[in-house]
Design an enzyme around this catalytic site. Structure first.
Site, PDB file in Angstrom:
ATOM      1  N   GLN A   1     -38.955 -86.682 -54.897  1.00  0.00           N
ATOM      2  CA  GLN A   1     -38.732 -88.588 -55.043  1.00  0.00           C
ATOM      3  C   GLN A   1     -39.130 -88.481 -52.920  1.00  0.00           C
ATOM      4  OE1 GLN A   1     -35.836 -89.706 -57.062  1.00  0.00           O
ATOM      5  NE2 GLN A   1     -35.843 -91.274 -55.646  1.00  0.00           N
TER       6      GLN A   1
ATOM      7  N   CYS B   1     -36.939 -93.004 -58.528  1.00  0.00           N
ATOM      8  CA  CYS B   1     -36.805 -91.965 -59.674  1.00  0.00           C
ATOM      9  C   CYS B   1     -36.985 -92.940 -61.089  1.00  0.00           C
ATOM     10  CB  CYS B   1     -35.002 -91.974 -59.843  1.00  0.00           C
ATOM     11  SG  CYS B   1     -34.623 -93.869 -60.323  1.00  0.00           S
TER      12      CYS B   1
ATOM     13  N   HIS C   1     -29.821 -94.228 -61.966  1.00  0.00           N
ATOM     14  CA  HIS C   1     -31.097 -92.534 -61.984  1.00  0.00           C
ATOM     15  C   HIS C   1     -31.203 -92.420 -63.111  1.00  0.00           C
ATOM     16  CE1 HIS C   1     -32.869 -89.586 -59.117  1.00  0.00           C
ATOM     17  NE2 HIS C   1     -32.039 -89.035 -60.400  1.00  0.00           N
TER      18      HIS C   1
ATOM     19  N   ASN D   1     -34.695 -82.953 -63.209  1.00  0.00           N
ATOM     20  CA  ASN D   1     -34.937 -84.334 -61.370  1.00  0.00           C
ATOM     21  C   ASN D   1     -36.033 -84.119 -60.757  1.00  0.00           C
ATOM     22  OD1 ASN D   1     -33.407 -86.006 -60.591  1.00  0.00           O
ATOM     23  ND2 ASN D   1     -32.089 -84.968 -59.695  1.00  0.00           N
TER      24      ASN D   1
END
Length: 337
Positions: A139, A145, A280, A301
């Site tokens: 990102q 996110c 997040h 992630n």
């Protein structure tokens, strides 16, 4: 009584020792400067001036010391590394993720996996091995996110429903999902992203609407490559319910990623204490157990492959806190076909 000769020798000895200590310190500082320079080249970091570089060096030096100290404790089940965030303070790191929990009352959704028995679930699941997870994305400096988490969950269900793994566009969400609580690089929420996808009739592919890491103008009329019919929330604060969902598809989850150990995580199963102030969005893509009996979640992630286990994270599962490690059981959700 100390003779003048002995006194002189003592002074000379002390001077020699002090000189050695100073030389060692200078050598250590020089080695750290070189390490910082090499790190800057590796991660393409450029500072605006000498003052900024000096300040960042001190932060880098402090983070390196923290990593090395942490890794000397053999009781830790995970380890840290000097990654792309090593010149950031924890306060700076906190400001650049992008999950924005809603303060609004959210309608209760159904949970289609409610009646499954945990004892009947597989003991381990990894959706990567089943071709339902696209490669790690990054990102960058955009706090979106939420878009990466929602897209990862959507890519998973599309693969399971159609047999095709399609890399979908986060940028379309960033640019076009602006009429709800989602605000592009300023943060958003996965459930709102799912709602947008449904109303929009789907999402374009990553290649047709590539990621730019900045807020952009919505390219209306982009051809959708995949869509979803709905979305559901996993019952909150219930890792058993989350396990039921993850056993059947990748799931969007939110975590508190503000701790320095999260920022510098490099591998192993993250254990211990962390906060539950969700900031997040990531995706739960499986679970398993270490040889010592430690159960863990597998999480995808969106910080590139230089963070964590080539972009992935393992985090302790079934802890005593019902909210889950770092709050991951507080707001899970998933799209439906």
């Amino acid at each position: 009584m100390v003779t003048s000769k002995a006194f002189l020798l003592a002074i000379l000895g002390c001077a020699s020792l002090c000189s050695s200590v100073l030389a060692a310190r200078e050598l250590s500082d020089a080695a750290m400067v070189e390490r910082h320079e090499n790190w800057m080249v590796e991660y393409g970091r450029v500072y605006k001036d000498a003052a900024e570089k000096a300040r960042r060096f001190q932060v880098f030096k402090d983070n390196v010391a923290f990593v090395e100290s942490f890794n000397t404790n053999k009781n830790n089940k995970f380890w840290l590394g000097v990654n792309q965030f090593a010149d950031l303070t924890t306060e700076e790191f906190k400001a650049n993720k992008g999950f924005k929990p809603t303060a609004e009352k959210v309608p209760t959704t159904g949970f289609k996996y409610e009646n499954l028995s945990v004892s009947a679930l597989p003991t381990a699941v990894d959706w990567r091995t089943k071709g339902a997870v696209t490669p790690i994305k990054n990102q960058g400096q955009c706090g979106c996110c939420w878009a990466f988490s929602a897209v990862a969950a959507m890519e998973g269900i599309v693969k399971l429903s159609t047999g095709n793994l399609i890399s979908l566009s986060e940028q379309e969400l960033v640019d076009c999902d602006t009429h709800s609580m989602d605000e592009g690089c300023e943060g958003g929420w996965m459930d709102s992203a799912f709602e947008f996808v449904i109303k929009n009739g789907g999402l374009a592919t990553e290649s047709n609407y590539p990621y730019k890491a900045v807020d952009g103008k919505c390219k209306g009329g982009s051809k959708s490559a995949a869509t979803i019919k709905g979305h559901e929330d996993v019952p909150v604060n219930n890792e058993a319910a989350l396990m039921k969902a993850v056993a059947n598809q990748p799931v969007s989850v939110a975590v508190d990623a503000s701790d320095r150990t999260f920022m510098l995580y490099s591998g192993g199963v993250m254990t211990g204490s962390c906060g539950t102030e969700l900031d997040h969005g990531i995706a739960a893509i499986g679970y398993g157990m270490e040889s010592d009996g430690t159960k863990y979640w597998i999480l995808k992630n969106s910080w590139g492959t230089t963070w964590g286990e080539k972009g992935f994270l393992r985090m302790e599962k079934d802890i005593t806190d019902k909210r889950g490690m770092c709050g991951l059981a507080m707001k899970p959700s998933y799209p439906t076909e």
